[in-house]
Design a protein around this motif. Structure first.
Motif, short mmCIF file in Angstrom:
data_model
loop_
_atom_site.label_atom_id
_atom_site.label_comp_id
_atom_site.label_asym_id
_atom_site.label_seq_id
_atom_site.Cartn_x
_atom_site.Cartn_y
_atom_site.Cartn_z
N ALA A 70 -7.16 5.92 10.37
CA ALA A 70 -6.92 6.32 11.75
C ALA A 70 -5.53 5.90 12.21
CB ALA A 70 -7.97 5.68 12.66
N ASP A 71 -4.97 4.86 11.57
CA ASP A 71 -3.61 4.41 11.87
C ASP A 71 -2.57 5.18 11.05
OD1 ASP A 71 -4.10 3.43 9.33
OD2 ASP A 71 -3.80 1.32 9.86
N LEU A 72 -3.04 6.18 10.28
CA LEU A 72 -2.22 7.07 9.45
C LEU A 72 -1.59 6.37 8.25
CD1 LEU A 72 -0.49 9.29 12.18
CD2 LEU A 72 -2.73 9.53 11.11
N LYS A 73 -2.01 5.14 7.98
CA LYS A 73 -1.52 4.45 6.80
C LYS A 73 -2.25 4.97 5.56
CE LYS A 73 -0.05 0.24 9.17
NZ LYS A 73 -0.23 -1.23 9.29
N PRO A 74 -1.56 5.05 4.42
CA PRO A 74 -2.19 5.58 3.21
C PRO A 74 -3.25 4.67 2.64
CG PRO A 74 0.02 4.78 2.72
CD PRO A 74 -0.13 4.71 4.20
N MET A 75 -4.26 5.30 2.04
CA MET A 75 -5.37 4.60 1.39
C MET A 75 -5.60 5.27 0.04
SD MET A 75 -7.89 4.83 4.69
CE MET A 75 -9.32 4.31 3.71
N TRP A 82 -0.01 2.77 -5.79
CA TRP A 82 1.26 3.50 -5.81
C TRP A 82 2.39 2.54 -5.49
CZ3 TRP A 82 -2.79 4.07 -2.59
CH2 TRP A 82 -2.62 3.71 -1.24
N GLU A 83 3.56 2.96 -5.88
CA GLU A 83 4.75 2.12 -5.70
C GLU A 83 5.91 3.01 -5.28
OE1 GLU A 83 7.72 -0.28 -8.68
OE2 GLU A 83 5.56 -0.49 -9.00
N ILE A 84 6.68 2.53 -4.28
CA ILE A 84 7.85 3.25 -3.80
C ILE A 84 9.08 2.41 -4.12
CG2 ILE A 84 8.97 4.32 -1.81
CD1 ILE A 84 6.22 4.36 -0.44
N ALA A 85 10.04 3.01 -4.79
CA ALA A 85 11.26 2.29 -5.16
C ALA A 85 12.03 1.90 -3.90
CB ALA A 85 12.13 3.16 -6.06
N PRO A 86 12.77 0.79 -3.96
CA PRO A 86 13.53 0.33 -2.79
C PRO A 86 14.48 1.37 -2.21
CG PRO A 86 13.44 -1.38 -4.45
CD PRO A 86 12.87 -0.15 -5.09
N GLY A 88 13.89 4.48 -2.00
CA GLY A 88 13.12 5.57 -1.41
C GLY A 88 13.15 6.87 -2.20
N LEU A 89 13.59 6.82 -3.45
CA LEU A 89 13.73 8.04 -4.23
C LEU A 89 12.64 8.24 -5.29
CD1 LEU A 89 17.61 8.11 -4.81
CD2 LEU A 89 16.27 9.51 -3.22
N THR A 90 11.97 7.18 -5.70
CA THR A 90 10.98 7.28 -6.77
C THR A 90 9.62 6.79 -6.28
OG1 THR A 90 12.69 6.92 -8.44
CG2 THR A 90 10.40 6.64 -9.13
N TYR A 91 8.61 7.65 -6.47
CA TYR A 91 7.23 7.34 -6.09
C TYR A 91 6.38 7.39 -7.35
CZ TYR A 91 8.47 8.08 -1.16
OH TYR A 91 9.03 7.98 0.09
N ILE A 157 5.21 9.85 1.58
CA ILE A 157 3.96 9.18 1.24
C ILE A 157 2.79 9.77 2.04
CG2 ILE A 157 4.07 7.32 2.94
CD1 ILE A 157 2.95 7.02 -0.75
N GLY A 158 3.10 10.54 3.08
CA GLY A 158 2.05 11.17 3.89
C GLY A 158 1.70 12.58 3.46
N CYS A 159 2.15 12.99 2.27
CA CYS A 159 1.98 14.38 1.82
C CYS A 159 0.82 14.61 0.87
CB CYS A 159 3.26 14.84 1.10
SG CYS A 159 4.75 14.88 2.12
N PHE A 160 -0.06 13.62 0.69
CA PHE A 160 -0.98 13.70 -0.46
C PHE A 160 -2.47 13.69 -0.10
CE2 PHE A 160 3.04 12.15 -2.14
CZ PHE A 160 3.20 12.94 -3.27
N ASP A 161 -2.82 14.10 1.10
CA ASP A 161 -4.25 14.18 1.41
C ASP A 161 -4.85 15.44 0.79
OD1 ASP A 161 -5.02 16.21 4.01
OD2 ASP A 161 -2.91 15.86 3.55
N CYS A 162 -6.16 15.57 0.93
CA CYS A 162 -6.86 16.69 0.27
C CYS A 162 -6.54 18.04 0.87
CB CYS A 162 -8.36 16.45 0.29
SG CYS A 162 -9.07 16.39 1.95
N THR A 163 -5.99 18.08 2.08
CA THR A 163 -5.61 19.36 2.68
C THR A 163 -4.16 19.72 2.38
OG1 THR A 163 -4.85 18.49 4.83
CG2 THR A 163 -7.21 18.87 4.56
N SER A 164 -3.30 18.71 2.21
CA SER A 164 -1.88 18.96 1.99
C SER A 164 -1.53 19.12 0.52
CB SER A 164 -1.05 17.80 2.56
OG SER A 164 -1.28 17.64 3.93
#
Length: 525
Positions: A70-75, A82-86, A88-91, A157-164
């Motif tokens: 509900a806070d829009l944070k990824p789960m 998952w890991e995000i490079a410092p 911001g280019l590699t996920y 990081i917000g692009c990966f839900d089941c609808t998107s």
């Protein structure tokens, strides 16, 4: 951007249990959930159709790498960490082991790369924009996916839900015409439920996917989505217990209040945080008189949106002020406001030379009524009466769900009503409607109205790649100011949809994706 890694161990420790979700110890196995799908979707494959009924039902069949609270944070979704490079280019995503498609084939990182970089970039309007920012996607081993971006993209990081970003099987779709693949009728995903039968006009029957990778899930034996076109019959089905769950506009807004007080039912407006449904009157900017912004501004003055909310939506909404929802990041309330004023609307129409004829009529416009329930028919009637005050004849044209999608997607319309998800960030849910690069014929929920402004394109792009929230706010404020002046669409309401369900069922709403979720953790007490 800081390095972040989330694991299921965090959930086990109680670090991110959303909406008070019940732990597995209290869950029992078995039972049937009867619910409604309205209108009946044209297809169940969410990668190829993003209309709400397809996504609600398809969310049980197809999954994404992540979920969002509900806070829009990824789960965790299919990705356990998952890991995000410092920079911001590699996920880098690590998948859960043991994930299988409903036909028994293992799902691997190759399926993720194929889905995101091949299928979705062709068939999914918002995914196409998101994954166009990827320089390369790799599958170094079966459980690892690595996305390398061309430049930083703050909301990636917000692009990966089941609808998107639903994942489809590579072994079924590779080398085929995706939309015409005969296996589309089988709807093979990785979700906790699989398709048993679809009797068109009657129901869609989902049953447990016994090979599901999360221990003990799903708890339910089956979910039956019933097709009930008539609004009164849908309300009666909930009232007498024929169905135990309604969502979105299954129940008409004038019936919502009475169900709030029914003792055996739970009522909530939670579960829509990720979507923040934003509604507008869509005008084809290619077609006169909608190609003149003075006409579009006049439309904003002609709609009494407070009355629209009260009379048509019975107060279950908030008046929209522009392209960004007040529930979404970077909303700016200090934009130009269009008060309800027939006189100001007439003055704008006179100024553009659209004067009344001998019969008092200035123009005739065909309005394509969305086939999503009676509320949309009543909306059309409200708009027709509103426009008539200024001598504009709005002719209501009916169609079915597939016909509406085809006409709007192919720009074969003059005016209609539309509603899109905001998806937690303007770069994901807002920009797609207004940027020139997303004018793609045949793709619904893109820039179907055909609005084009190079400055808007530039501002949206700068805001998307900036990692400074203050700078992003500045850019999004500017773009909101421009759009509210140009009025590419006439924004009406931020809809607050209900979810109403039988109290015997638990964990119906566990994330900000609500009824679109997998329902793997839903159980009957």
């Amino acid at each position: 951007m800081n390095r972040r890694e989330f694991t299921m161990a965090m959930l086990a420790a109680g670090a991110a249990i959303p909406f008070g979700i019940t732990r597995a110890a209290g869950q029992t196995r078995g039972g049937t959930l009867n619910t409604i799908i309205q209108p009946e979707p044209p297809i169940l494959v969410t990668a190829f159709n993003q209309q709400q009924p397809t996504l609600t039902l398809g969310g049980k069949i197809y999954e994404g790498l992540l979920k969002y609270g509900a806070d829009l944070k990824p789960m965790p979704g299919m990705a356990q960490s998952w890991e995000i490079a410092p920079d911001g280019l590699t996920y880098t995503f690590k998948l859960f082991p043991g994930i299988t498609f409903h036909d028994g084939t293992p799902m691997t990182s190759e399926d993720v790369v194929f889905s995101c970089m091949k299928v979705l970039t062709e068939t999914h309007p918002r995914a196409r924009q998101n994954f166009a920012r990827v320089a390369s996607a790799e599958a170094p081993d079966p459980l690892t996916v690595v996305f390398k971006l061309k430049q930083p993209f703050a909301p990636f990081i917000g692009c990966f839900d089941c609808t998107s970003a639903p994942i489809v099987p590579k072994h079924i779709y590779e080398g085929t015409d995706y939309r015409k693949n005969p296996m589309n009728d089988k709807a093979i995903g990785t979700g906790p439920f699989k398709l048993k039968e679809w009797v068109r006009g009657s129901h869609v029957h989902l049953v447990r996917h016994d090979g599901y990778y999360l221990k003990d899930q799903p708890y339910l034996d089956e979910i039956v989505y019933r097709v009930i076109p008539d609004a009164a019959s849908r309300a009666l089905a909930l009232e007498n217990g024929t169905v135990q769950l309604v969502q979105w506009s299954d129940v008409e807004f004038f019936d919502v209040q009475r169900f709030k007080t029914q003792q055996n039912l739970e009522f909530t407006t939670k579960g829509y945080e990720y979507f923040a449904p934003h509604q507008w009157l869509e005008m084809n900017n290619r077609v006169a008189p909608m190609n003149d912004k003075r006409f579009r501004q006049a439309v904003m003055h002609l709609i009494d949106r407070d009355a629209f909310n009260k009379r048509v939506y019975f107060g279950n909404a908030k008046v929209a002020t522009g392209p960004v929802s007040s529930k979404t990041r970077f909303y700016d309330p200090n934009v130009k406001r269009y008060e309800f004023s027939v006189d100001k609307a007439k003055a704008l129409l006179d100024d553009m030379g659209l004067k009344p004829g001998a019969n008092g009529k200035r123009a005739e416009i065909k309005y394509l009524v969305p086939p999503y329930g009676e509320v949309y028919q009543r909306s059309g009637e409200f708009f027709r009466q509103s426009f008539a005050r200024a001598g504009i004849d709005l002719v209501l044209v009916g169609t079915d769900m597939a016909g509406w999608a085809e006409k709007v997607g192919n720009w074969d319309y003059e005016m209609t009503q539309n509603l899109l998800y905001q998806l937690g960030d303007p770069a994901l849910g807002v920009a797609r409607t207004y940027i020139s690069s997303n004018i793609k014929k045949g793709i619904l929920f893109s820039n179907t109205q055909g609005y084009s402004n190079p400055e808007v394109d530039k501002l949206f792009e700068e805001a998307a790649v900036s990692l400074d929230d203050a700078k992003r706010q500045e850019l999004y404020t500017k773009v909101q100011q421009i759009l509210v002046e140009d009025v590419p669409v006439a924004w009406t309401l931020e809809i607050e949809y209900p979810i109403i369900y039988d109290k015997a069922f638990r964990n119906i709403v566990t994330t900000g994706i609500g009824s679109h979720e997998t329902f793997g953790s839903v159980y009957k007490s």
